[in-house]
Design a protein around this motif. Structure first.
Motif, short mmCIF file in Angstrom:
data_model
loop_
_atom_site.label_atom_id
_atom_site.label_comp_id
_atom_site.label_asym_id
_atom_site.label_seq_id
_atom_site.Cartn_x
_atom_site.Cartn_y
_atom_site.Cartn_z
N PHE A 134 -0.79 11.11 -6.32
CA PHE A 134 0.65 11.36 -6.16
C PHE A 134 1.36 11.23 -7.51
CE2 PHE A 134 -0.06 9.15 -1.81
CZ PHE A 134 -0.55 10.31 -1.25
N ALA A 135 0.76 11.82 -8.54
CA ALA A 135 1.19 11.58 -9.92
C ALA A 135 2.64 11.94 -10.19
CB ALA A 135 0.28 12.34 -10.89
N GLU A 136 3.15 12.96 -9.51
CA GLU A 136 4.55 13.34 -9.69
C GLU A 136 5.36 13.07 -8.43
OE1 GLU A 136 4.34 17.00 -12.84
OE2 GLU A 136 3.60 17.40 -10.82
N GLU A 137 4.90 12.10 -7.65
CA GLU A 137 5.52 11.74 -6.38
C GLU A 137 5.64 12.99 -5.50
OE1 GLU A 137 8.48 8.33 -6.71
OE2 GLU A 137 8.68 9.29 -8.66
N ASP A 138 6.57 13.00 -4.59
CA ASP A 138 6.67 14.11 -3.64
C ASP A 138 7.12 15.41 -4.31
OD1 ASP A 138 9.11 12.93 -4.10
OD2 ASP A 138 9.90 13.31 -2.11
N LEU A 139 7.69 15.31 -5.52
CA LEU A 139 8.13 16.52 -6.22
C LEU A 139 6.94 17.36 -6.66
CD1 LEU A 139 11.00 15.06 -8.43
CD2 LEU A 139 11.22 16.36 -6.32
N GLY A 140 5.82 16.69 -6.96
CA GLY A 140 4.66 17.41 -7.45
C GLY A 140 3.63 17.70 -6.38
N ILE A 155 2.91 1.80 -8.69
CA ILE A 155 3.32 2.89 -9.59
C ILE A 155 4.23 2.30 -10.66
CG2 ILE A 155 5.18 3.54 -7.99
CD1 ILE A 155 4.97 6.39 -9.08
N TYR A 156 4.01 2.72 -11.92
CA TYR A 156 4.71 2.11 -13.06
C TYR A 156 5.10 3.21 -14.04
CZ TYR A 156 2.03 -1.64 -10.96
OH TYR A 156 1.47 -2.51 -10.05
N ASN A 157 6.07 2.91 -14.87
CA ASN A 157 6.49 3.83 -15.93
C ASN A 157 5.75 3.45 -17.21
OD1 ASN A 157 7.87 5.16 -18.06
ND2 ASN A 157 9.71 5.32 -16.81
N PHE A 180 0.86 -1.17 0.00
CA PHE A 180 0.00 0.00 0.00
C PHE A 180 0.90 1.23 0.00
CE2 PHE A 180 -2.38 -3.39 1.96
CZ PHE A 180 -3.68 -3.23 1.48
N TYR A 181 0.38 2.33 -0.53
CA TYR A 181 1.14 3.59 -0.54
C TYR A 181 0.29 4.68 0.08
CZ TYR A 181 4.18 1.06 -3.75
OH TYR A 181 5.02 0.13 -4.32
N ASN A 182 0.80 5.24 1.15
CA ASN A 182 0.06 6.23 1.93
C ASN A 182 0.55 7.66 1.72
OD1 ASN A 182 -2.19 5.76 3.48
ND2 ASN A 182 -1.09 5.47 5.40
N THR A 183 1.77 7.78 1.18
CA THR A 183 2.43 9.09 1.08
C THR A 183 3.00 9.31 -0.31
OG1 THR A 183 4.47 8.08 1.95
CG2 THR A 183 3.02 9.18 3.55
N PRO A 184 3.21 10.58 -0.70
CA PRO A 184 3.68 10.88 -2.06
C PRO A 184 5.11 10.46 -2.36
CG PRO A 184 3.49 12.89 -0.76
CD PRO A 184 2.85 11.80 0.04
N ASP A 185 5.86 10.02 -1.35
CA ASP A 185 7.20 9.51 -1.64
C ASP A 185 7.17 8.02 -1.99
OD1 ASP A 185 6.63 8.38 0.82
OD2 ASP A 185 8.39 9.19 1.84
N PHE A 186 5.96 7.45 -2.01
CA PHE A 186 5.75 6.05 -2.40
C PHE A 186 6.59 5.07 -1.57
CE2 PHE A 186 3.57 7.90 -5.97
CZ PHE A 186 2.57 6.98 -6.23
N THR A 187 6.59 5.28 -0.27
CA THR A 187 7.19 4.30 0.63
C THR A 187 6.23 3.12 0.75
OG1 THR A 187 8.31 6.02 1.91
CG2 THR A 187 8.03 3.87 2.97
N PRO A 188 6.66 1.91 0.38
CA PRO A 188 5.75 0.76 0.41
C PRO A 188 5.43 0.31 1.84
CG PRO A 188 7.95 0.05 -0.19
CD PRO A 188 8.00 1.55 -0.11
N ILE A 189 4.17 -0.03 2.06
CA ILE A 189 3.73 -0.55 3.35
C ILE A 189 3.10 -1.92 3.11
CG2 ILE A 189 2.24 -0.17 5.36
CD1 ILE A 189 2.27 2.83 4.62
#
Length: 218
Positions: A157-163, A189-191, A26-35
Motif C-alpha cells: 500500500f505504498a501510496e495508500e488508497d491513492l495508488g 507507516i512512516y515518513n 495491524f493494517y488490512n486496507t490501503p487507507d491504513f485504518t488501524p486495527i
C-alpha cells in the motif's frame, strides 16, 4: 517484612514494564485504518492481508525472495538512485535503522528501486558503495518494473488508497516507509523524510521484537 517489600517492589516494576509495552496496530486496507487486536484467534481471523511472494536481485546480485524475510521483521521503502529530491534524504534517514539493527538477524531492510530499468545490479552496487552501506541485512532490489510496482501498491500500500488503483504505467514515487512483522503483516507507516519518524520506527521494531518473543514463549 523485607521479603514483602521486595515482592511489592517487584510487582510495581513488573506492572510498569508491562504498561510501557506498545501495542502496534495491524493494517488490512490501503487507507491504513488501524486495527488493534491482541487475541491470536482474532488476528488470524480478521487480519487477512500480507505481503505477497516476490523475487528480485539485490546489489550483490543475490536473488532475494519472500523466503529471505520468512520469520523476520522487515522495513520497506521505494527509491531510485538518480532521484535528487526525497530519495537521498530517505536513504540517509534509513541509516538510523541500519545502524541500530545491522547485526540483527531478526530484522531486514528492503529498498525497492522504482526505476529498475536504470537501477541494475551494477548501479545499485555503486550507489550503496557511495552511500557507505555495508550491512548484509539491507537489500537494494531491482527486477521487473510491473512486478515491483504491483508489489508496492497491492501488497505494501505504498501510496495508500491513492495508488492502489494505479497500474505500472503510473510512476511510483513515495516517501512512505512500511513496517512489516514476522508474519508479513503491515504494522506501521512512516515518513522517510522525517528523522523523528525513523526514530519512532526503530522503537516500533523493538516493540515487534518483544511481541514476537512473547508469542513464542507465552
Amino acid at each position: 517484612m523485607q521479603y514483602r517489600f521486595i515482592t511489592i517492589l517487584f510487582t510495581i516494576v513488573l506492572f510498569s514494564c508491562q504498561s510501557q509495552e506498545k501495542e502496534l496496530p495491524f493494517y488490512n486496507t490501503p487507507d491504513f485504518t488501524p486495527i488493534f487486536l491482541n487475541n491470536e484467534k482474532d488476528i488470524d481471523r480478521k487480519i487477512t492481508h500480507e505481503i505477497n511472494d516476490f523475487s528480485f536481485l539485490d546489489q550483490h546480485n543475490q536473488q532475494i525472495t519472500q523466503k529471505d524475510i520468512e520469520g523476520k521483521i522487515h522495513v520497506a521503502n521505494f527509491i531510485f538512485t538518480s532521484c535528487g529530491s526525497i530519495c537521498p534524504v530517505m536513504t540517509n534517514h534509513m541509516k538510523i535503522i541500519d545502524q541500530e539493527f545491522s547485526d540483527d538477524q531478526e530484522v531486514a531492510i528492503l529498498s525497492y528501486s522504482v526505476t529498475p530499468w536504470i537501477d541494475n545490479v551494477e548501479v545499485l552496487q555503486e550507489y550503496t558503495e557511495k552511500q557507505q552501506i555495508q550491512s548484509k541485512n539491507w537489500h537494494f532490489l531491482t527486477g521487473d518494473k510491473s512486478e515491483i510496482y504491483q508489489l508496492a501498491r497491492q501488497s505494501y500500500f505504498a501510496e495508500e488508497d491513492l495508488g492502489f488503483t494505479k497500474d505500472s504505467t503510473d510512476f511510483l514515487h513515495t516517501e512512505h516507509v512500511i513496517l512489516v512483522d514476522a508474519d508479513k503483516r503491515i504494522r506501521g507507516i512512516y515518513n522517510g523524510t522525517i528523522k523523528l519518524d525513523m526514530r519512532q520506527l526503530a522503537k516500533d521494531i523493538e516493540a515487534l521484537k518483544a511481541e514476537k518473543k512473547k508469542n513464542i514463549f507465552g
